[in-house]
Design a protein around this motif. Structure first.
Motif, PDB file in Angstrom:
ATOM      1  N   MET A 150      -6.973  46.595  32.104  1.00 46.49           N
ATOM      2  CA  MET A 150      -7.824  47.790  32.202  1.00 46.49           C
ATOM      3  C   MET A 150      -6.982  49.029  32.524  1.00 46.49           C
ATOM      4  O   MET A 150      -7.530  50.090  32.802  1.00 46.49           O
ATOM      5  N   ASP A 151      -5.648  48.884  32.542  1.00 41.80           N
ATOM      6  CA  ASP A 151      -4.811  50.035  32.901  1.00 41.80           C
ATOM      7  C   ASP A 151      -4.177  50.663  31.647  1.00 41.80           C
ATOM      8  O   ASP A 151      -4.554  50.343  30.521  1.00 41.80           O
ATOM      9  N   ASP A 152      -3.182  51.531  31.901  1.00 37.85           N
ATOM     10  CA  ASP A 152      -2.583  52.287  30.788  1.00 37.85           C
ATOM     11  C   ASP A 152      -1.785  51.417  29.817  1.00 37.85           C
ATOM     12  O   ASP A 152      -1.348  51.903  28.772  1.00 37.85           O
ATOM     13  N   SER A 153      -1.556  50.142  30.190  1.00 40.97           N
ATOM     14  CA  SER A 153      -0.798  49.279  29.272  1.00 40.97           C
ATOM     15  C   SER A 153      -1.669  48.831  28.098  1.00 40.97           C
ATOM     16  O   SER A 153      -1.165  48.302  27.115  1.00 40.97           O
ATOM     17  N   ASN A 154      -2.978  49.044  28.192  1.00 43.50           N
ATOM     18  CA  ASN A 154      -3.861  48.615  27.102  1.00 43.50           C
ATOM     19  C   ASN A 154      -3.612  49.453  25.842  1.00 43.50           C
ATOM     20  O   ASN A 154      -3.492  50.684  25.912  1.00 43.50           O
ATOM     21  N   LEU A 155      -3.578  48.760  24.707  1.00 41.80           N
ATOM     22  CA  LEU A 155      -3.273  49.438  23.440  1.00 41.80           C
ATOM     23  C   LEU A 155      -4.300  50.527  23.093  1.00 41.80           C
ATOM     24  O   LEU A 155      -3.948  51.513  22.442  1.00 41.80           O
ATOM     25  N   LEU A 196       1.899  51.914  16.741  1.00 39.94           N
ATOM     26  CA  LEU A 196       1.270  51.181  17.861  1.00 39.94           C
ATOM     27  C   LEU A 196       1.398  49.667  17.704  1.00 39.94           C
ATOM     28  O   LEU A 196       1.441  48.936  18.689  1.00 39.94           O
ATOM     29  N   GLY A 197       1.451  49.176  16.483  1.00 44.68           N
ATOM     30  CA  GLY A 197       1.557  47.726  16.260  1.00 44.68           C
ATOM     31  C   GLY A 197       1.476  47.437  14.775  1.00 44.68           C
ATOM     32  O   GLY A 197       0.838  48.170  14.019  1.00 44.68           O
ATOM     33  N   ALA A 198       2.122  46.319  14.385  1.00 38.46           N
ATOM     34  CA  ALA A 198       2.259  46.011  12.958  1.00 38.46           C
ATOM     35  C   ALA A 198       0.910  45.828  12.258  1.00 38.46           C
ATOM     36  O   ALA A 198       0.779  46.089  11.069  1.00 38.46           O
ATOM     37  N   ASP A 199      -0.116  45.385  12.998  1.00 38.73           N
ATOM     38  CA  ASP A 199      -1.403  45.085  12.353  1.00 38.73           C
ATOM     39  C   ASP A 199      -2.403  46.240  12.419  1.00 38.73           C
ATOM     40  O   ASP A 199      -3.517  46.118  11.883  1.00 38.73           O
ATOM     41  N   VAL A 200      -2.041  47.328  13.081  1.00 39.22           N
ATOM     42  CA  VAL A 200      -3.022  48.411  13.266  1.00 39.22           C
ATOM     43  C   VAL A 200      -3.387  49.094  11.936  1.00 39.22           C
ATOM     44  O   VAL A 200      -4.579  49.325  11.673  1.00 39.22           O
ATOM     45  N   PRO A 201      -2.401  49.395  11.064  1.00 37.04           N
ATOM     46  CA  PRO A 201      -2.793  50.048   9.793  1.00 37.04           C
ATOM     47  C   PRO A 201      -3.818  49.226   9.021  1.00 37.04           C
ATOM     48  O   PRO A 201      -4.803  49.763   8.506  1.00 37.04           O
ATOM     49  N   PHE A 202      -3.610  47.899   8.968  1.00 38.20           N
ATOM     50  CA  PHE A 202      -4.580  47.084   8.228  1.00 38.20           C
ATOM     51  C   PHE A 202      -5.949  47.091   8.914  1.00 38.20           C
ATOM     52  O   PHE A 202      -6.985  47.080   8.237  1.00 38.20           O
TER      53      PHE A 202
END
Ligand code: C5P
Length: 345
Positions: free
Chosen positions: A75-80, A149-155
């Protein structure tokens, strides 16, 4: 600047993804693995709401979280999702505007399961922020922000069916293939979580040995299952398509978790046409002949645990299952204060 003055709520949902094929073909200069994959959305959705307003400085809070699945959701700032909103606010086109953003997440996609649930949430956050900002960023700019942000985000933004190359984030649309209408049953032992970097490392160790044993055979020289799957789809060859479904992680994955090989065999016995690991797992998808049969398989799986509680595949607790269908789109706007609708970005 098209940013609204009033507090604005935007709700977006995004689907889970499976990898119909997943080939690991080398290492990239940045340490990531080069992959070739056929990505597909399924109709299991996370939903995210942002409540945004102009403020004297950027502030991002993850305010609420509801979930129908187990697993750790920071629930902190580490969440994507927090990172995604911050990345949007820091985009050069947002220069001169600062906002307060509250985020609520409604989770149905299993966590750390190989279904890109975290990427779906990040995609929702980017699409919601872009809606709030009046469509400030083009789709290309959103996809590029997502890729950071991550390899799967664009898809997760685009959805449907795409070829992924590079880290899996360079997407190529299919042109003229008929729409895929698969019925699948997703299965995941409730308490089994697999870290993606861990599995890539285990794959690398195994691949080194394989290359010595097979006299340095290069994965790039094999026949690509992704190309086979694509060709079969273009030719409307369902048998050829199902034959080509595969994941390069499977040998190392089943070495580490032999109980998952047992689950795969059980799913075939229960009536799946084919069962394949998605991404770095541990979820596998079983292709079923139709929705009725998929529901029966799900029911039989529950009964099997009652009848055979000692099977190794139940050592991580119950095997959760979800009957899903092909989904044609990625992140979709569900509602916004200004405009209600179902439009895709
Ligand atoms: O991009 P994502 O956050 O999903 O990746 C998690 C980790 O998995 C990366 O930090 C990297 O170690 C590994 N990875 C990789 N090659 C890829 C995708 C992920 O090595 N194509």
């Amino acid at each position: 600047m098209p940013i609204p003055e009033q507090r604005t709520s935007v709700i977006v949902e995004a689907p889970a993804k499976i990898n119909l094929t997943f080939e690991i073909i080398g290492l990239l200069a940045d340490g990531y693995h080069e992959v070739s994959t056929l990505l597909h959305s399924v109709d299991l959705f996370d939903s995210l709401e942002i409540i945004a307003s102009k403020a004297s400085q950027n502030q991002v809070h993850l305010k609420s979280y509801r979930s129908s699945v187990s697993g750790y959701f920071p629930m902190d700032d580490s969440n994507l999702v927090v990172k995604a909103v911050r990345a949007f606010l820091e985009h050069e086109k947002m220069a001169g505007t600062t906002c307060e953003v509250e985020i609520g997440v409604d989770k149905n996609i299993p966590i750390e399961a190989g279904l890109a649930g975290g990427s779906a949430d990040a995609a929702c956050a980017l699409v919601a922020m872009n809606e709030y900002a009046g469509g400030l960023l083009s789709e290309k700019e959103l996809l590029s922000l997502g890729s950071g942000l991550g390899a799967d985000v664009p898809f997760a933004i685009k959805g449907g069916i795409c070829l992924g190359s590079g880290r899996g984030d360079r997407l190529e649309n299919f042109g003229t293939i008929p729409d895929l209408d698969l019925v699948m049953i997703l299965v995941k032992p409730r308490k089994l979580f697999v870290s993606t970097p861990y599995l890539f490392k285990a794959f690398d160790r195994r691949e080194k040995i394989r290359r010595v044993e097979e006299k340095n055979s290069d994965p790039k020289e094999r026949i690509s299952t992704t190309v086979l799957a694509r060709t079969a789809l273009e030719n409307e060859d369902l048998t050829g398509f199902i034959d080509s479904l595969s994941n390069d992680f499977e040998p190392v994955f089943f070495e580490l978790y032999p109980e998952m090989q047992e689950l795969k065999e059980l799913m075939i016995e229960l009536g799946c046409w084919k069962v394949v690991l998605t991404g770095s797992g541990p979820t596998m998808y079983g292709v079923a002949p139709n929705i009725n049969k998929a529901n029966l398989i799900a029911r039989d799986l529950v009964a099997d645990r009652m009848n055979n509680p000692d099977r190794a595949c139940y050592k991580h607790g119950p095997v959760d299952s979800w009957v899903v269908k092909s989904n044609r789109h990625g992140a979709v706007l569900k509602s916004s204060d200004n405009e209600k609708g179902d439009d895709q970005i």
